[in-house]
Design a protein around this motif. Structure first.
Motif, short mmCIF file in Angstrom:
data_model
loop_
_atom_site.label_atom_id
_atom_site.label_comp_id
_atom_site.label_asym_id
_atom_site.label_seq_id
_atom_site.Cartn_x
_atom_site.Cartn_y
_atom_site.Cartn_z
N VAL A 75 43.04 46.57 35.20
CA VAL A 75 42.66 45.94 33.93
C VAL A 75 43.87 45.99 33.00
O VAL A 75 44.46 47.05 32.79
N VAL A 76 44.24 44.83 32.48
CA VAL A 76 45.31 44.75 31.47
C VAL A 76 44.67 44.35 30.15
O VAL A 76 44.06 43.28 30.05
N ALA A 83 36.38 53.63 30.43
CA ALA A 83 35.16 54.17 31.03
C ALA A 83 34.81 53.46 32.34
O ALA A 83 34.23 54.07 33.24
N ALA A 84 35.22 52.19 32.46
CA ALA A 84 34.84 51.41 33.63
C ALA A 84 35.86 51.48 34.76
O ALA A 84 35.50 51.27 35.93
N ASN A 85 37.11 51.75 34.43
CA ASN A 85 38.16 51.60 35.44
C ASN A 85 39.26 52.65 35.21
O ASN A 85 39.64 52.91 34.07
N LYS A 86 39.76 53.22 36.26
CA LYS A 86 40.81 54.24 36.13
C LYS A 86 42.22 53.65 36.08
O LYS A 86 43.19 54.36 35.85
N ILE A 108 30.77 45.30 34.00
CA ILE A 108 30.87 45.03 35.44
C ILE A 108 32.20 44.37 35.77
O ILE A 108 32.87 44.73 36.75
N GLU A 109 32.61 43.41 34.94
CA GLU A 109 33.90 42.74 35.18
C GLU A 109 35.05 43.75 35.12
O GLU A 109 35.98 43.70 35.94
N LEU A 110 35.00 44.65 34.17
CA LEU A 110 36.03 45.68 34.05
C LEU A 110 36.01 46.60 35.27
O LEU A 110 37.07 47.00 35.79
N GLN A 111 34.85 46.93 35.73
CA GLN A 111 34.69 47.88 36.84
C GLN A 111 35.19 47.31 38.16
O GLN A 111 35.75 48.03 39.00
N GLN A 153 47.09 42.17 43.98
CA GLN A 153 46.11 42.90 43.19
C GLN A 153 45.27 41.93 42.35
O GLN A 153 45.78 40.94 41.83
N GLN A 154 44.00 42.24 42.24
CA GLN A 154 43.12 41.45 41.38
C GLN A 154 43.22 42.02 39.96
O GLN A 154 42.81 43.15 39.69
#
Length: 509
Positions: free
Chosen positions: A428-429, A459-462, A420-423, A370-371
């Protein structure tokens, strides 16, 4: 890292060993009898000098009469190496000390055996620092999320705090270090600690605020530090009710009582309260040795009052053998460095057991490949609290280092990412939280930039995992339901982020 396993049998053996060591100590009656003989050898001027600390962190002695000054060190996350003393020649600085998880993380383990191991490890490192007394453990009950020193204590439950304290004290004193229970009593705010008046009735005092102190006293703690605040209208460090009536009378304490640093104001009250030494003793406009000399000349104090004040300190240091240990200067304890690997295991295990998985919708454990985008204030810095408990440590592991080691996958660390990086990240940690410290209060909410980052990540990532690295509670209401997982890691010590990473990949369940 190898998991530390402490059995009830091992704890029983260690407790029995301490009981045997305690039995080898002279009785309190014998210690006080020896103290009386020592006091007869001292001049009045020497006795007066012993009412105040020496060189900021030494319990005062009378070296010309065979009573050396005894070094004390700060506590709560291990042993703080003190580089701020006026005379550095009086101190042997160790090359390193272990950064342990904050004691609130220790309480979060609910593991008395681990409290014993933690206390013992810190006790040995106190000796390595050339000190005889650790200024801890702290056990003020958590009553306000804003108190900047909550992380130095043992939570909000008197029963839990009592069970952890008694084992901590037994472990520490089995290593030859005297424990100092603090801060007596009802010190539950920091920024206003030198202004506040804790108004508490007797039932609350006995049911909420004193059980942990009583447990530490019954476990054999040699010293107690009084608090900055007032209790029911009188400063704790000069209150006859607090020290003589409650601590010595009701709780049965026989050892050394010291003030917190610069916390008392009236020398007549100090001497007559049952207090034994005013710390740190640095002369200034509020407290100086001439006040005692002046009160003696005026007849408001007598030499017997001075004897009564310092007698418990002399008796306690005799009973614990600290005058003998320090009679030739600070002892060289470098051979104890062999214990560092064990102490690192204790630190790791405390973080592993003290961390709390508050939420997991199935995202954990993480999978290789996973990235992962790691963000937040603690992404690249090992988290810890400030003030007198700040320990530099060694081999300190950051969130970035820990996740890279645990995942063996692509981990990108950016403290302040863009949308964008978050998306674009698979996961995301957010390593976020607060910086808590002695003498400050902080809001229940995180700082705006930290709160905004968590909201932007949602908001950017689930797939957002939040690591809360803080000394006490924070407001999670705006994003709790929007993130996939929450781990409360407190201030986890030098290896704590590795323990948390091991939780995140499923190595620790």
């Amino acid at each position: 890292m190898k998991k530390l396993i402490l059995s009830f049998v091992a704890l029983a053996l260690a407790t029995s060993a301490f009981a045997a060591k305690k039995a080898e100590m002279m009785s309190w009656d014998e210690a006080y009898a020896k103290a009386d003989k020592v006091l007869k050898t001292l001049s009045l001027d020497e006795k007066v000098e012993m009412t105040q600390g020496h060189n900021r962190f030494f319990l005062p002695g009378a070296p010309a009469k065979g009573l050396p000054h005894v070094y004390t060190v700060d506590a709560s996350a291990g042993v703080r190496i003190n580089h701020s003393l006026p005379d550095q020649n009086e101190v042997r600085h160790p090359q390193k000390t272990t950064q342990f998880p904050a004691t609130i993380a220790l309480a979060s383990t609910f593991n008395p055996e681990l409290a014993h191991a933690y206390g013992e490890a810190v006790g040995y490192e106190t000796r390595m620092a050339g000190a005889g007394v650790l200024l801890g453990p702290g056990m003020n009950i958590y009553r306000s999320s804003q108190c900047g020193r909550n992380f130095e204590y043992l939570g909000e439950d008197p029963y839990l705090a009592a069970r952890m304290v008694e084992n901590y004290v037994i472990g520490m004193q089995s290593a030859g270090t005297m424990a100092c229970l603090k801060h007596f009593l009802c010190n539950n705010t920091e920024f206003y600690r030198k202004l506040s008046n804790s108004i508490v009735d007797e039932r609350a005092i006995m049911e909420i605020y004193t059980p942990a102190f009583k447990a530490g006293i019954d476990a054999g703690a040699g010293s107690v530090m009084t608090a900055y605040n007032q209790l029911n209208g009188e400063w704790c460090g000069q209150s006859k009710y607090v020290i003589t009536d409650l601590l010595r009378g009701t709780l049965g304490f026989k050892g050394l009582v010291m003030t917190d640093w610069r916390s008392v104001y009236d020398w007549e009250k100090i001497v007559l309260s049952g207090q034994n030494v005013e710390m740190p003793g640095t002369p200034n406009e509020y407290y100086h040795i001439n006040s005692v000399r002046g009160l003696l000349k005026e007849g408001k104090l007598t030499e017997k009052n001075i004897d009564d004040m310092i007698r418990p300190m002399v008796a306690t240091l005799i009973r614990f053998g600290l005058y003998e240990r320090f009679k030739n200067g600070q002892p060289n304890e470098d051979a104890l460095e062999v214990k560092f690997p064990h102490h690192e295991q204790v630190s790791y295990q405390t973080a592993a057991e003290g961390s709390i998985l508050l939420k997991n919708d199935g995202i954990l454990p993480l999978k290789e490949g996973q990235q992962v985008l790691l963000v937040g204030r603690w992404a690249k810095v090992a988290p810890q609290g400030g003030g007198s408990s700040q320990v530099d440590g060694f081999n300190c592991v950051t969130s970035e280092q820990a996740l890279r080691a645990a995942l063996r996958a692509r981990v990108k660390a950016v403290e302040n990412p863009d949308f964008i990086e978050l998306q674009e990240a698979d996961v995301v940690v957010v390593a976020t939280g607060t910086f808590d410290s002695e003498s400050i209060e902080r809001p229940f909410a995180m700082e705006r930039k930290d709160e905004a980052l968590v909201r932007m990540a949602c908001a950017a990532n689930k797939k957002v995992i939040v690591l809360v690295l803080s000394g006490s509670g924070i407001d999670k209401s705006a994003w709790h339901d929007k993130v996939s997982a929450i781990i409360y890691g407190w201030y986890p010590g030098h290896a704590g982020m590795q323990a948390i990473a091991d939780i995140m990949v499923g190595k620790i369940n």
